[in-house]
Each structure stands twice: as C-alpha cells, then as structure tokens.
Design a protein around this motif. Sequence first.
Motif, PDB file in Angstrom:
ATOM      1  N   GLY A 107      -5.489   2.443  -1.047  1.00  0.00           N
ATOM      2  CA  GLY A 107      -5.689   1.742   0.213  1.00  0.00           C
ATOM      3  C   GLY A 107      -5.441   2.687   1.368  1.00  0.00           C
ATOM      4  O   GLY A 107      -5.200   3.888   1.180  1.00  0.00           O
ATOM      5  N   VAL A 108      -5.523   2.155   2.566  1.00  0.00           N
ATOM      6  CA  VAL A 108      -5.287   2.957   3.774  1.00  0.00           C
ATOM      7  C   VAL A 108      -4.182   2.296   4.595  1.00  0.00           C
ATOM      8  O   VAL A 108      -3.807   1.149   4.348  1.00  0.00           O
ATOM      9  CB  VAL A 108      -6.583   3.084   4.618  1.00  0.00           C
ATOM     10  CG1 VAL A 108      -7.658   3.828   3.851  1.00  0.00           C
ATOM     11  CG2 VAL A 108      -7.095   1.717   5.051  1.00  0.00           C
ATOM     12  N   ALA A 237       5.223   2.465   7.917  1.00  0.00           N
ATOM     13  CA  ALA A 237       5.252   2.232   6.457  1.00  0.00           C
ATOM     14  C   ALA A 237       5.013   0.759   6.149  1.00  0.00           C
ATOM     15  O   ALA A 237       5.632   0.195   5.248  1.00  0.00           O
ATOM     16  CB  ALA A 237       6.599   2.698   5.887  1.00  0.00           C
ATOM     17  N   THR A 238       4.105   0.146   6.915  1.00  0.00           N
ATOM     18  CA  THR A 238       3.793  -1.258   6.645  1.00  0.00           C
ATOM     19  C   THR A 238       2.791  -1.317   5.493  1.00  0.00           C
ATOM     20  O   THR A 238       2.345  -0.285   4.994  1.00  0.00           O
ATOM     21  CB  THR A 238       3.209  -1.943   7.884  1.00  0.00           C
ATOM     22  OG1 THR A 238       2.016  -1.253   8.241  1.00  0.00           O
ATOM     23  CG2 THR A 238       4.183  -1.914   9.048  1.00  0.00           C
ATOM     24  N   GLY A 239       2.387  -2.526   5.122  1.00  0.00           N
ATOM     25  CA  GLY A 239       1.574  -2.705   3.913  1.00  0.00           C
ATOM     26  C   GLY A 239       0.231  -1.994   3.950  1.00  0.00           C
ATOM     27  O   GLY A 239      -0.190  -1.437   4.964  1.00  0.00           O
ATOM     28  N   VAL A 240      -0.425  -2.063   2.836  1.00  0.00           N
ATOM     29  CA  VAL A 240      -1.669  -1.326   2.653  1.00  0.00           C
ATOM     30  C   VAL A 240      -2.865  -2.171   3.110  1.00  0.00           C
ATOM     31  O   VAL A 240      -2.858  -3.390   2.974  1.00  0.00           O
ATOM     32  CB  VAL A 240      -1.781  -0.924   1.170  1.00  0.00           C
ATOM     33  CG1 VAL A 240      -1.747  -2.126   0.249  1.00  0.00           C
ATOM     34  CG2 VAL A 240      -2.993  -0.107   0.878  1.00  0.00           C
ATOM     35  N   LYS A 289       0.394  -4.628  -4.915  1.00  0.00           N
ATOM     36  CA  LYS A 289      -0.232  -3.341  -4.579  1.00  0.00           C
ATOM     37  C   LYS A 289       0.849  -2.272  -4.648  1.00  0.00           C
ATOM     38  O   LYS A 289       1.509  -1.945  -3.664  1.00  0.00           O
ATOM     39  CB  LYS A 289      -0.834  -3.397  -3.172  1.00  0.00           C
ATOM     40  CG  LYS A 289      -1.853  -4.520  -3.024  1.00  0.00           C
ATOM     41  CD  LYS A 289      -3.226  -3.974  -2.738  1.00  0.00           C
ATOM     42  CE  LYS A 289      -4.274  -5.052  -2.658  1.00  0.00           C
ATOM     43  NZ  LYS A 289      -4.931  -5.334  -3.948  1.00  0.00           N
ATOM     44  N   ALA A 290       1.073  -1.786  -5.850  1.00  0.00           N
ATOM     45  CA  ALA A 290       2.123  -0.780  -6.054  1.00  0.00           C
ATOM     46  C   ALA A 290       1.670   0.159  -7.163  1.00  0.00           C
ATOM     47  O   ALA A 290       0.916  -0.225  -8.065  1.00  0.00           O
ATOM     48  CB  ALA A 290       3.432  -1.449  -6.436  1.00  0.00           C
ATOM     49  N   GLY A 291       2.160   1.394  -7.065  1.00  0.00           N
ATOM     50  CA  GLY A 291       1.706   2.427  -7.976  1.00  0.00           C
ATOM     51  C   GLY A 291       1.937   2.094  -9.436  1.00  0.00           C
ATOM     52  O   GLY A 291       1.127   2.444 -10.299  1.00  0.00           O
ATOM     53  N   VAL A 292       3.032   1.409  -9.712  1.00  0.00           N
ATOM     54  CA  VAL A 292       3.350   1.105 -11.104  1.00  0.00           C
ATOM     55  C   VAL A 292       2.244   0.269 -11.746  1.00  0.00           C
ATOM     56  O   VAL A 292       1.905   0.438 -12.913  1.00  0.00           O
ATOM     57  CB  VAL A 292       4.747   0.440 -11.190  1.00  0.00           C
ATOM     58  CG1 VAL A 292       4.784  -0.907 -10.532  1.00  0.00           C
ATOM     59  CG2 VAL A 292       5.226   0.336 -12.624  1.00  0.00           C
ATOM     60  N   TRP A 293       1.596  -0.570 -10.947  1.00  0.00           N
ATOM     61  CA  TRP A 293       0.512  -1.404 -11.489  1.00  0.00           C
ATOM     62  C   TRP A 293      -0.782  -0.611 -11.602  1.00  0.00           C
ATOM     63  O   TRP A 293      -1.595  -0.871 -12.492  1.00  0.00           O
ATOM     64  CB  TRP A 293       0.329  -2.665 -10.631  1.00  0.00           C
ATOM     65  CG  TRP A 293       1.594  -3.471 -10.636  1.00  0.00           C
ATOM     66  CD1 TRP A 293       2.518  -3.553  -9.640  1.00  0.00           C
ATOM     67  CD2 TRP A 293       2.117  -4.243 -11.725  1.00  0.00           C
ATOM     68  NE1 TRP A 293       3.566  -4.340 -10.038  1.00  0.00           N
ATOM     69  CE2 TRP A 293       3.347  -4.777 -11.305  1.00  0.00           C
ATOM     70  CE3 TRP A 293       1.653  -4.533 -13.007  1.00  0.00           C
ATOM     71  CZ2 TRP A 293       4.123  -5.578 -12.133  1.00  0.00           C
ATOM     72  CZ3 TRP A 293       2.427  -5.332 -13.828  1.00  0.00           C
ATOM     73  CH2 TRP A 293       3.652  -5.852 -13.386  1.00  0.00           C
TER      74      TRP A 293
END
Length: 384
Positions: A107-108, A237-240, A289-293
């Motif tokens: 995402g951005v 550092a807010t959401g994607v 929305k996280a890298g682990v997923w």
Amino acid sequence: MTRLVLVGGGHAHLEVLRQFAEAPVPGCSLTLISERPHTLYWGMVPGVVAGDYAPDAPLIPLAPLAQAARARFLIDEVCGLDLAAGRVMRKAGEPVPFDLLSLDIGGVADLSVPGVAEHAIPTRPMERLLGWLADLDSLAQTGPLPVMLAVVGGGAAGCELALALTARLGRDIRVTLNAASPTLLPGFPSAARRRVVATLEERLGSVVTGTPVVGLEKSFLSRGNHTLMLVDAVLWATGVAAPAWLRETGLALDARGFIRVDRTLRSVSDRRVFAAGDVAAIDGAMVPKAGVWAVRAGPVLAENLRRAVRGDPLRAWRPQRRALALINAGWQTAIGVWGPFVFSGHWVWRWKDRIDRRFVARYRLPEDETSRRPTPDRLTVPAG
Ligand SMILES: Cc1cc2nc3c(=O)[nH]c(=O)nc-3n(C[C@H](O)[C@H](O)[C@H](O)COP(=O)(O)OP(=O)(O)OC[C@H]3O[C@@H](n4cnc5c(N)ncnc54)[C@H](O)[C@@H]3O)c2cc1C
C-alpha cells in the motif's frame, strides 16, 4: 506457454519465487516487475531506526531470487493495466503481455491530511523513512536540542518507531506520539495495550490519544482539539492506503480501493488476476493489513498460481485467527503478544531477532551465486 507476470516484489511474491525456483512449473514463463531491485523486510526496520542493525540488514535483493526461479526481472514502476488486451503498463518500458497476473505491491501512505505531503516523512515507502535517518542525525548534531519530533499514528508501527527513535537519539530527542483513536494499538488485547502504553510513558516525551492531527505546517502541527505543537519533524505512520492507479484498471475494488479477491486470492472480477498482501482485500475475511499476513499468503498464492497455470481447481485460504506480535521496544527489548498473553524483555528481542534474521536469510541469495536454489527447509513465520 502461459505467461505469468508478478508485479511487485512484496512478501508473498518472495515465497512464489522461492517455490518456483525449487520446483519450476512446466509450460510457464515467469516475469517479475518491481520498481526497486530489492524488498525491504518490515520486521527489521524499527531495529535499523533504533541503531540495532545496519541499514542494509532488511534488504532482500530480487535479482538472484528471480534468476533462481528462471524469471525475467524488469525494474520498473507499473502504472496501469490494460485488461482487455492482457497487458501490464509500465512507466519506463514497453507494456508486458500476460495470461496470468499476480499483484503484491503493498500500500501507500495516506497523505490526505493538509500539509502532510509537503512537511511529513511518511513511513511508506520504508526506503524514504530509512533515507531520512541521516537528516535526523545531522539535525541532532547541528540544531538546538532536544529535537522535537512528532510521530503520528497509534498502531504498532507508530509505537515501534516512536520507541526506536528515542532509543536512537536518547536525550537529544523528544518524541510525542499522536493517535486519533482513544487508545493506542486498537485491535490489540487490553493487557498488551497496557504494557505498551506503560513502556511508552516511561521512555517517551509524551503520548496524546483521542485527537486527530488535522494539519501540518513547516514547524508545527495542529490537532482536532485546536492545540498546536511545535515540531522540528513529523513522522507520518498512519494506516495504509491503496495505490491510486488501481482505480483506473477496471478491477473490482473494495470501498478503500484495495483489490477484491476471494479466498483463493483470485480477483472477484477477473479470473486471470491474483492479489496478495496489503493490496488485497479478501471478501468475507478480516485479514489485517500487516506484513505477517502477506507472508502467510505466500504459500497459498504460490500453490494457486501453479494450479492456475495447469488449469487445476484452486485452494481456498483459511487465515489463522491470530498471529504472534513481537513489538520492538528499543534498547534491544521487545514486547510479545500472543492472544491474551503478554511478555517482554531482552529475551523477547533476541527471539524476534532470530526469527527476523532467519526470514531474511531464507530469501537473500548471494548475488554472485545466482544459480543457487533456495533451500526447502521449514520457516517460522515472522512475528507481526
Ligand atoms: C515502520 C513499519 C513497521 C512495520 N512493522 C510491522 C510488524 O511488526 N508486523 C507486521 O505484520 N507488519 C508490519 N508493518 C506492515 C508491513 O510493512 C506491511 O504490511 C507489509 O510490508 C506488506 O507486505 P506486502 O507484500 O503487501 O507489500 P510490500 O512489503 O509493501 O511490498 C510491495 C513491493 O512492491 C513494490 N511496488 C509497489 N508498487 C509498485 C508498482 N507500481 N510497480 C512495481 N513495483 C511496485 C514495492 O517497491 C515493494 O517492493 C510495518 C510497516 C511499517 C511502515
């Protein structure tokens, strides 16, 4: 020959490349297009900020992995899709035709708040964040101290970065963490929130929750409750958010603009297109929305791309309900969260360090031995 094109060197595609290197798919020609020559592994980024790791520690070069998978590798930014003609549009090069397409482009940053695009350092792309550290260090060497820094975003990334920056500069920096939500780490169990808040209160300048930041100027930020804060720098550092160009593709998107896929990771509107990681929104599944997923989607995506090439039925993904979260708290300490259980200390950091190093080593093939195949050994999924 089925032309399979992978767009983006995201974390799910790392596993696709590894598996295609291990067991090539007959009748398939593979192309990888990435805007950068590497993937930046998110798990070690706060550690780089804190000064625990060298800047290149989280880098996974894509060329050797592509070569091992016998994939053509194009370094270019994809800016659109021509679904009718079955072509991927690139910024610099010729369109690339495909029969099957997989998108893992992440995402951005959400830059919709006035002044953010001009005055803040966004955490995405993470390369920009890491590049800014040199500016921060020189600010601390030349400017009046302490450096007044605001981190905006009360999720795990905001908390980790606020702690990591404090660990990096110590008394030379005063970090204020700002969150729009009433509590930090929304979605985490309350015991975890309490532990993280206690750590932040002990180590940080201050924490402001329940008040959104509504605007930025060069040297101050304004909050929704009409308070101002003087700042030397702001980390956003807010959401994607979803990449804007997806809206022009004609693919079915969710309300936020992410690609709607079913549980097989195939687009609900185009059977040739797959998506995984932050850019995908799985119908009927709440996958964060996280890298682990993104990492966990990798094996499912690899298998389903293989099946799609062969014309076999696809496998549905049943994402696990929970994931181990290991939050870097600076000073080589970490906070671990597993369901209702919370644990912290240097041993948690060492555990995270081992998992993170193993992840990078699994995909980082030596650049001068590009013919080497990745090893098929099992891997601990990196902590989120
Ligand atoms: C500071 C920070 C800390 C974080 N910590 C954690 C954590 O502890 N745990 C956790 O689970 N998550 C964490 N995250 C979130 C994590 O970084 C993302 O969820 C994860 O990287 C998503 O993986 P992905 O594969 O979807 O995409 P990405 O990792 O973003 O990879 C996408 C790739 O595609 C490339 N690309 C993008 N657009 C294009 C294009 N148009 N054309 C070609 N290539 C393109 C990019 O260059 C990139 O290499 C953190 C994020 C940040 C910012």
